[in-house]
Design an enzyme around this catalytic site. Structure first.
Site, mmCIF file in Angstrom:
data_model
loop_
_atom_site.group_PDB
_atom_site.id
_atom_site.type_symbol
_atom_site.label_atom_id
_atom_site.label_comp_id
_atom_site.label_asym_id
_atom_site.label_seq_id
_atom_site.Cartn_x
_atom_site.Cartn_y
_atom_site.Cartn_z
ATOM 1 N N ASP A 107 48.797 29.049 38.224
ATOM 2 C CA ASP A 107 48.273 30.140 37.407
ATOM 3 C C ASP A 107 46.766 29.967 37.300
ATOM 4 O OD1 ASP A 107 47.659 31.968 35.327
ATOM 5 O OD2 ASP A 107 49.633 31.701 34.428
ATOM 6 N N ARG A 124 44.903 32.285 35.387
ATOM 7 C CA ARG A 124 44.434 33.041 34.221
ATOM 8 C C ARG A 124 43.780 32.111 33.226
ATOM 9 N NH1 ARG A 124 50.042 36.001 33.021
ATOM 10 N NH2 ARG A 124 50.698 33.915 33.666
#
Length: 343
Positions: free
Chosen positions: A246, A248
């Site tokens: 990930d 983000r």
């Protein structure tokens, strides 16, 4: 923190303009273009409007009796009435530097390097304190009266949603993105009808900020691997393709909530601990965490939901039965990619 923040520059979103500035947008968009000819380039970065949202899921909810039209928040047609704000990211560099405990000079140099020198003014013009980063913006959808948002005694329902074009727009059933989003909208409508307010913040962070091309490569890796798509290898396939699970960066994600005056969320429509922790770490209280109902999870998305819950997503009572045995046996749809190998 600095390195992680800057490395995620293409995929994170930060706005350091107060939400109230939006009230000036219409004035700015018309009048300032006349001044631009004389004074320079001036661009509004926030705009607010009213809209009707027409979703088949809401019409189905009306037919099923889960939603009841009131003529104000929800119309007999199944359309819901919202206020929505489009926001482009604007970074005030001295404040960004303060938040990440570095000097403004180091921040400027890091952004300059990570954007391959596209913005020389970061180095040559230290007097320019505002930077418009080359990343996606966000949209805020509000059901009910926005004036009630700061009142902790009035119910507030919220979802922070990251873009998924395949599911949100086209209905791809390999993930839970659209059904979770439409469930959140349904809950926001119900909250507004009870006198509260519902908020959905829609970020442009496609594919966990890895982008749609990388996401599709991950899908292919999952489907083409020995044994087919499996909950057991869900996260490892992403790491195999992208090197990380990930990208983000959640530290600045809660900022729009603060712009709106949010201090307490009664119903948080998310199972993500990363989002939950990022929000509560900024001082916002969250009372209830709402998981996606099991009957809304598409058949091919069982791989995703099982893997996420097993690895720590908040599954509540709905998914408390997810264990290692469930992880190993949960498989995705077969596409025949491995037929040639068998022959």
């Amino acid at each position: 923190c600095i390195v992680r923040a800057v490395c995620s520059i293409r995929h994170s979103c930060m706005l350091l303009l107060h939400f109230a500035v939006a009230k000036l947008t219409i004035f700015l968009s018309f009048h300032l273009q006349q001044r631009n000819k004389k004074t320079g380039d001036i661009r509004p970065t926030i705009a607010v409007t009213k809209a009707h949202i027409d979703l088949p899921e809401c019409r189905e909810a009306v037919t099923a009796g889960r939603l009841k039209p009131d003529g104000k928040i929800l119309l007999p047609t199944g359309q819901s009435v919202v206020s929505k704000a489009a926001i482009e990211p604007v970074w005030y560099l001295p404040e960004i530097a303060r938040r990440f405990e570095c000097t403004e000079s180091n921040l400027r140099q890091s952004i300059f390097r990570m954007t391959n020198g596209m913005y020389p003014e970061l180095i040559t013009r230290p007097d320019i304190k505002v930077f418009l980063p080359p990343i996606g913006g966000l949209t805020i959808y509000i059901w009910g009266d926005p004036a009630t948002i700061p009142d902790e005694d009035i119910e507030l329902t919220c979802r922070v949603h990251d873009e998924c074009n395949g599911s949100d727009v086209f209905g791809s059933d390999i993930c839970t993105c659209r059904p979770y989003l439409t469930h959140a909208i349904e809950e926001c409508i119900k909250t507004a009808q009870r006198g509260g307010c519902g908020i959905v913040i829609y970020y442009r962070k496609e594919g966990r900020s890895l982008g749609e091309v990388t996401k599709y490569l991950v899908y292919n890796t999952r489907k083409r691997q020995e044994g087919g798509d499996s909950a057991e290898t869900y996260f490892s396939c992403t790491e195999q393709v992208a090197g990380v699970q990930d990208t983000r960066f959640q530290a600045m994600m809660p900022d729009p909530l603060h712009f709106l005056g949010v201090t307490k969320i009664h119903n948080f429509i998310s199972m993500s601990d990363l989002k939950y922790n990022a929000i509560v770490n900024t001082g916002i209280k969250i009372v209830n965490r709402i998981e996606i109902p099991a009957d809304l999870v598409p058949a091919d998305a069982q791989v995703e939901i099982t893997a996420k819950v097993f690895h720590g997503y908040n599954g509540g009572e709905t998914y408390k039965g997810v264990n290692e045995a469930e992880l190993k046996k949960t498989k995705g749809r077969e596409y025949g990619y491995n037929d040639d190998k068998k022959e």
